[in-house]
Design a protein around this motif. Structure first.
Motif, PDB file in Angstrom:
ATOM      1  N   ASP A   6       0.832  -1.208   0.000  1.00  0.00           N
ATOM      2  CA  ASP A   6       0.000   0.000   0.000  1.00  0.00           C
ATOM      3  C   ASP A   6       0.867   1.259   0.000  1.00  0.00           C
ATOM      4  N   LEU A   7       1.977   1.223   0.733  1.00  0.00           N
ATOM      5  CA  LEU A   7       2.900   2.361   0.726  1.00  0.00           C
ATOM      6  C   LEU A   7       3.428   2.623  -0.681  1.00  0.00           C
ATOM      7  N   ARG A   9       1.941   1.843  -3.477  1.00  0.00           N
ATOM      8  CA  ARG A   9       0.807   2.346  -4.268  1.00  0.00           C
ATOM      9  C   ARG A   9       0.505   3.811  -3.968  1.00  0.00           C
ATOM     10  N   ARG A  10       0.703   4.218  -2.715  1.00  0.00           N
ATOM     11  CA  ARG A  10       0.398   5.584  -2.284  1.00  0.00           C
ATOM     12  C   ARG A  10       1.587   6.526  -2.380  1.00  0.00           C
ATOM     13  N   GLY A  12       4.645   6.204  -0.525  1.00  0.00           N
ATOM     14  CA  GLY A  12       5.291   6.392   0.771  1.00  0.00           C
ATOM     15  C   GLY A  12       6.786   6.126   0.722  1.00  0.00           C
ATOM     16  N   HIS A  43       1.567   3.338 -10.214  1.00  0.00           N
ATOM     17  CA  HIS A  43       0.728   4.323  -9.531  1.00  0.00           C
ATOM     18  C   HIS A  43       1.316   5.730  -9.608  1.00  0.00           C
ATOM     19  N   HIS A  45       4.332   7.258  -8.893  1.00  0.00           N
ATOM     20  CA  HIS A  45       5.033   7.866  -7.767  1.00  0.00           C
ATOM     21  C   HIS A  45       6.532   7.904  -8.048  1.00  0.00           C
ATOM     22  N   THR A  48       9.056   7.678  -5.141  1.00  0.00           N
ATOM     23  CA  THR A  48       9.156   6.320  -4.607  1.00  0.00           C
ATOM     24  C   THR A  48       9.968   5.438  -5.556  1.00  0.00           C
TER      25      THR A  48
END
Length: 139
Positions: A6-7, A9-10, A12, A43, A45, A48
């Motif tokens: 999830d990190l 994907r978001r 983080g 995603h 980012h 990241t």
């Protein structure tokens, strides 16, 4: 482990870096083979992506669907992520569809030029003639 995916994907980046530094494998992957890097690239980012590459993520890992982080970044038309992946040694012809095939299939001339601009492709290279499958999202 789901928290780490999830990190990615978001976006983080800092928290993922802390986890990797503490011992989490940088190439940790879902059951479908989506690495943290592939998820971050898909995603969109960039920070990241660059963080994971800096920590040693393999830019050429292929998921269970045959896709790479570079193909995901090309699909998202993320120039900075594509450049970072190429600089890290990502092969634009690796995977199915490859980053090159993805750019050609979705008619992304800017991505095609980017992939060929850094000596990633030799003059005269062309797609193998097959039409790549639809790029489905990593999960």
């Amino acid at each position: 482990m789901n928290h780490l995916f999830d990190l990615a994907r978001r976006g983080g980046a800092a928290e993922l870096a802390g986890n990797v530094t503490a011992g989490t494998p940088v190439d940790l992957a879902t059951e479908k083979g989506d690495t943290l890097l592939i998820l971050a690239a898909y995603h969109n980012h960039t920070r990241t992506v660059t963080t994971l590459l800096g920590l040693g993520a393999d830019p050429d890992r292929i998921n269970a669907q045959g896709r790479t982080a570079l193909a995901a970044a090309v699909f998202r038309q993320n120039q900075e992520a594509v450049e970072a992946l190429l600089e890290a040694g990502a092969d634009p012809r690796r995977g199915q569809p490859s980053a090159v095939e993805t750019a050609e299939f979705f008619a992304l001339p800017e991505m095609t030029a980017l992939l060929s601009g850094g000596n990633a492709l030799s003059e005269g290279d062309a797609a193998d003639g097959g039409v790549p499958g639809r790029l489905s999202p990593p999960t």
